[in-house]
Write an enzyme that holds these catalytic residues in place. Structure first.
Site, PDB file in Angstrom:
ATOM      1  N   SER A 148      -6.996   0.812  -6.307  1.00  0.00           N
ATOM      2  CA  SER A 148      -7.497   2.113  -5.876  1.00  0.00           C
ATOM      3  C   SER A 148      -8.502   1.896  -4.761  1.00  0.00           C
ATOM      4  O   SER A 148      -9.224   0.901  -4.742  1.00  0.00           O
ATOM      5  CB  SER A 148      -8.175   2.800  -7.056  1.00  0.00           C
ATOM      6  OG  SER A 148      -9.129   3.738  -6.605  1.00  0.00           O
ATOM      7  N   LYS A 176      -9.360  -0.366 -10.995  1.00  0.00           N
ATOM      8  CA  LYS A 176      -7.994   0.102 -11.185  1.00  0.00           C
ATOM      9  C   LYS A 176      -6.924  -0.908 -10.794  1.00  0.00           C
ATOM     10  O   LYS A 176      -7.034  -1.612  -9.808  1.00  0.00           O
ATOM     11  CB  LYS A 176      -7.756   1.386 -10.354  1.00  0.00           C
ATOM     12  CG  LYS A 176      -8.508   2.591 -10.823  1.00  0.00           C
ATOM     13  CD  LYS A 176      -8.034   3.139 -12.162  1.00  0.00           C
ATOM     14  CE  LYS A 176      -6.668   3.724 -12.070  1.00  0.00           C
ATOM     15  NZ  LYS A 176      -6.575   5.097 -11.666  1.00  0.00           N
ATOM     16  N   GLU A 180       5.807   4.094 -10.789  1.00  0.00           N
ATOM     17  CA  GLU A 180       5.612   5.532 -10.551  1.00  0.00           C
ATOM     18  C   GLU A 180       6.556   6.028  -9.462  1.00  0.00           C
ATOM     19  O   GLU A 180       7.099   7.132  -9.540  1.00  0.00           O
ATOM     20  CB  GLU A 180       4.164   5.809 -10.140  1.00  0.00           C
ATOM     21  CG  GLU A 180       3.178   5.624 -11.277  1.00  0.00           C
ATOM     22  CD  GLU A 180       1.744   5.650 -10.765  1.00  0.00           C
ATOM     23  OE1 GLU A 180       1.131   6.714 -10.794  1.00  0.00           O
ATOM     24  OE2 GLU A 180       1.256   4.598 -10.309  1.00  0.00           O
TER      25      GLU A 180
END
Ligand code: ARG
Length: 458
Positions: A277, A283, A290
């Site tokens: 991130s 993260k 995804e």
């Protein structure tokens, strides 16, 4: 640049319309198939005596030179020549002179374009089948590695019953095998020759279509010229197979995304397949998975797009049909990439066995306790109730099912004995499911054996 069809026109084509109607920017992907087709067509013209042997040779040599230009990246595709077919015809004429114009005898772009698409799909489906096999092999390898790893199965995303993780991976292997059958089915419809159908009515030269089919490696010849030029159903079949396969990949992605969350903690994904991130330093995001999930949307969209294009079209060729290509190319590319990313993810997946084992126990073992009572003669419905009350009691006490004592069990039913406590182990419960296709070790081994044989891994 003169247009092959300009004879009856008095005005130059509007630039905007030229840009709007062109397809060469995307159908140039069919260039090599177009050459292959023309080579066979020229032979058929020669065989039928429509062109002389010398002309046949000249055209063949010319086509091979154009092919070389394409392969070497020297061929310039022009928008004003509309599509790949007219660009190649122009290039041929440039190589061999006016005789090049004979290549389009007894042919229309309407039967030409479908033939190119089918030649293209014959190769592409073959490649996809190989990729799907790689994916299934990755799943079988994972199944072998996780034969003794227990996880809870989830129904309604609530812990249901313990299963071997191998069983789970083999379930997906099954789904991807059915996808391969769907592609094989689509291939059957691809594998018949449209060429020789002309614009719609057939051609008035004695072309031997069966000879052309053999030359181009088609199993059959389409039996009705109107049907041959009007239909794109074989593309729908491919788009459907892509959509279903994408849906499977998406569901698998979803499971792995959830499983890699801190809350589940069942698996960890390799760093090289995750991203970070820009704001939160901690993260590690499963973006590859995804996007596999996300891109399933366009696989569905492409199918709906072509279905919608076809709906209401007068039954013959209409220019609308040109809209078949971009969805097709997009679905094939998208699926190919998704399959490749998923294969990498599976090959790098780390399993956190302790965590999955602890989740596979607890109340996930309740069905087996009820079945214990059934074996002692209690009707299942009553057994269900007894164990249900026991679960309620333990929940209140904040205890796991494995922590129950024989005395406590006996308070709920006198039928419980010492051996009931032995059931309270996920491995024991899993191994009791010995029906064909079940999650017991012996059944999972049968599945692995079958899978290895079917994938040629033995
Ligand atoms: N580019 C066209 C297509 O993709 C080729 C066929 C054109 N035929 C025609 N009659 N304009 O459908």
């Amino acid at each position: 640049m003169q247009k092959p069809w300009e004879g009856r026109f008095k005005e130059k084509t509007e630039k905007l319309l030229e840009r709007f109607t062109q397809s060469v920017s995307f159908d140039k992907r069919l260039a090599l198939q177009d050459i292959k087709q023309s080579l066979a067509h020229v032979k058929a013209l020669g065989k039928a005596g429509v062109i002389s042997k010398e002309e046949e040779e000249v055209l063949k040599l010319g086509l091979l030179k154009v092919k070389e230009d394409i392969q070497e990246g020297r061929m310039e595709f022009l928008e004003e020549l509309e599509d790949v077919h007219m660009n190649i015809e122009r290039a041929l004429i440039e190589k061999v002179g006016d005789v090049g114009g004979k290549v389009h005898t007894a042919r229309s772009r309407n039967d030409q374009v479908v033939t190119d698409e089918k030649l293209f799909l014959k190769e592409e489906i073959g490649k996809l089948q190989r990729d799907l096999k790689e994916l299934r092999i990755a799943l079988v390898r994972l199944a072998e590695k996780t034969l003794d790893v227990l996880i809870p199965s989830y129904t309604h995303l609530q812990r249901a019953q313990p299963i071997r993780l191998a069983h789970y991976f083999l379930a997906y292997r099954e789904a991807f095998l059915m996808d391969s059958l769907r592609f094989a089915n689509a291939y059957r419809f691809v594998d018949s020759l449209p060429l020789g159908s002309g614009a719609s009515a057939g051609v008035d030269f004695p072309i031997d279509r069966f000879y052309v089919a053999e030359e181009l490696g088609f199993r059959a010849v389409i039996r009705n010229s109107l049907y041959a030029t009007a239909e794109r159903d074989f593309i729908l079949d491919v788009l459907y197979a892509c959509a279903v396969c994408g849906m499977h990949l998406s569901r698998l992605s979803e499971d792995l995304i959830i499983w890699s969350s801190e809350e589940f903690g069942f698996v960890s994904l390799p760093d090289r397949l995750c991203t970070g991130s820009s704001i939160m330093p901690q993260k590690k995001n499963p973006d590859g998975l995804e996007l596999i999930r996300g891109k399933t949307g366009r696989l569905y969209g492409n199918l709906i797009s072509l279905l919608t294009t076809l709906k209401g079209l007068p039954y013959a060729y209409n220019r609308d049909l040109q809209e078949d290509k971009e969805p097709l190319f997009d679905s094939l590319d998208t699926l190919k990439n998704s399959v490749a990313v998923m294969t990498l993810v599976l090959e790098g997946l780390q399993i956190k066995e302790e965590r999955t084992l602890s989740c596979a126990g607890g109340f996930a073992l309740a069905t087996d306790l009820a079945n214990y009572l059934v074996l002692k003669g209690l009707p299942f419905r009553q057994a269900h109730k007894v164990v249900g009350s026991l679960v309620g009691y333990l929940l209140e006490k904040g205890k796991r099912l494995e922590e129950v004592s024989l005395e406590e069990l006996k308070e709920f039913s006198e039928l419980f004995d010492e051996d009931a406590l032995k059931l309270l182990d996920p491995k024991v419960c899993a191994d009791r499911r010995k029906t064909y296709g079940g999650t017991s070790k012996e059944q999972v081994l049968v599945q692995i054996e079958n899978a290895k044989r079917e994938e040629g891994m033995l």
